[in-house]
Scaffold this motif. Structure first.
Motif, mmCIF file in Angstrom:
data_model
loop_
_atom_site.group_PDB
_atom_site.id
_atom_site.type_symbol
_atom_site.label_atom_id
_atom_site.label_comp_id
_atom_site.label_asym_id
_atom_site.label_seq_id
_atom_site.Cartn_x
_atom_site.Cartn_y
_atom_site.Cartn_z
ATOM 1 N N THR A 124 0.835 -1.214 0.000
ATOM 2 C CA THR A 124 0.000 0.000 0.000
ATOM 3 C C THR A 124 0.865 1.257 0.000
ATOM 4 N N ASN A 139 1.069 4.173 -2.796
ATOM 5 C CA ASN A 139 0.798 5.578 -2.468
ATOM 6 C C ASN A 139 1.989 6.492 -2.717
ATOM 7 N N GLN A 140 3.170 5.999 -2.399
ATOM 8 C CA GLN A 140 4.330 6.883 -2.446
ATOM 9 C C GLN A 140 5.130 6.797 -3.743
ATOM 10 N N SER A 199 2.331 6.574 -7.333
ATOM 11 C CA SER A 199 1.622 7.845 -7.548
ATOM 12 C C SER A 199 2.491 8.848 -8.309
#
Lengths: 172, 167
Positions: free
Chosen positions: A4, A8-9, A12
């Motif tokens: 996750t 997200n990091q 993205s």
């Protein structure tokens, strides 16, 4: 780094990485491959990414280094042939305005690699000078100098073209 | 206006802050750009175009075609299978615990299953019969493999012979 967190990091940033790679390599397919390769490498080393302080800057720097490697592998000072096609603006925009914006994209593409990378990191991505300095591996002052040169070149070309268009309009 | 000129000068000297650049972006995005600044508008339009570019949008065109093609193939396959089943089974409609075979409703669950099983066996048999010639072709092909090798060996021997003659 968990899945996750990675999504997200790191994932993205994919669009930003793609734009950087495309600007450096001036070839969409090569840029796409470079981004996918980098994402794969980062996924393999995801456990080490927890120690990185500024992940976006680190990833951008990795992307730049990878693109430089690709350019070096091809040839010293090799530049991919420009195969970039710029998307059209919405149909309500004036053709002239659209064409001029596309011309500017080409003008930026014709700048030296460092200058076009810097102007895009600043004016397209909105990155601060400190992060650009980290990504490019030069001082903040050198970033400012290169940014100024890039902007002035584009401005000179723009004014030259505008003058030519005006002269043409007067003559017809 | 003077303020904007100052920011523009700073901008081209690489001395503007992110906030000042945002002021310029908003100004050139608006419909109130002064005539003296119109020449710079394409520059900010270009940044806007480039910022909207994404890897996903670019990737869509090719895979979407492939994706669509896959669905067409898969859909055709399913439709063909359904038609084949209807033709072979005489349109049996299985609905819950009963089946309709040739217009007759069979409520007995076991019997319905048995009919279905026998039909499936029939399909298997038909397919088996149809595939037999193909298997025979494969057997012949396999049998011919050593003969093909013999030809290759013969060519190789001829090459060696020629080399020996040359030496």
């Amino acid at each position: 780094m968990e899945k996750t967190q990675f999504t997200n990091q790191i994932l993205s940033l994919t669009d930003r990485l793609f734009r950087l790679a495309k600007s450096m390599l001036r070839n969409e397919d090569a840029a796409r491959d470079a981004v996918q390769d980098l994402n794969l490498k980062l996924w393999e080393k995801r456990t080490q990414l927890n120690q990185v302080e500024n992940i976006p800057a680190f990833v951008m720097r990795s992307m730049r280094n990878q693109c430089l490697d690709i350019i070096r592998q091809k040839h010293e000072n090799y530049e991919f042939p420009t195969e970039i096609v710029y998307d059209d603006l919405n149909p309500y925009e004036h053709t002239e305005q659209k064409d001029m914006a596309k011309r500017v994209c080409h003008m930026i593409d014709s700048l030296p690699e460092l200058q076009r990378t810097i102007i895009r990191m600043r004016d397209v991505e909105g990155m601060d000078l400190k992060d650009i300095a980290f990504v490019t591996g030069i001082s903040e002052n050198a970033v400012s100098v290169n940014l100024s040169r890039a902007r002035q070149k584009i401005r000179d070309q723009l004014l030259k073209e505008t003058k030519l268009v005006e002269e043409k309009t007067w003559n017809t | 206006m003077e303020h904007l000129n100052k920011i523009l000068d700073k901008y081209f000297n690489g001395e503007t802050s992110v906030d000042e650049e945002n002021i310029l972006k908003l100004y050139f995005k608006s419909d109130q750009v002064a005539a003296e600044h119109l020449a710079y508008k394409p520059l900010f339009d270009a940044f806007k175009i480039e910022a909207s570019e994404t890897l996903a949008i670019k990737q869509q065109s090719k895979p979407r075609q492939f994706f669509l093609q896959q669905w067409i193939y898969a859909g055709s396959g399913v439709a063909a299978a359904v038609l084949l089943a209807l033709w072979l089974f005489g349109s049996p409609l299985f609905q819950g615990d009963y089946a309709i075979v040739n217009g007759t409703r069979i409520n007995d669950h076991e019997l319905a299953l048995q009919i279905a099983q026998s039909k499936i066996n029939k399909v298997g048999q038909i397919l088996g019969d149809k595939l037999q010639p193909l298997e025979s072709i494969q057997t012949v092909k396999n049998s011919l493999k050593p003969a093909k090798k013999m030809g290759e060996i013969k060519t190789e021997i001829n090459n060696i012979k020629q080399m020996l003659i040359l030496e």
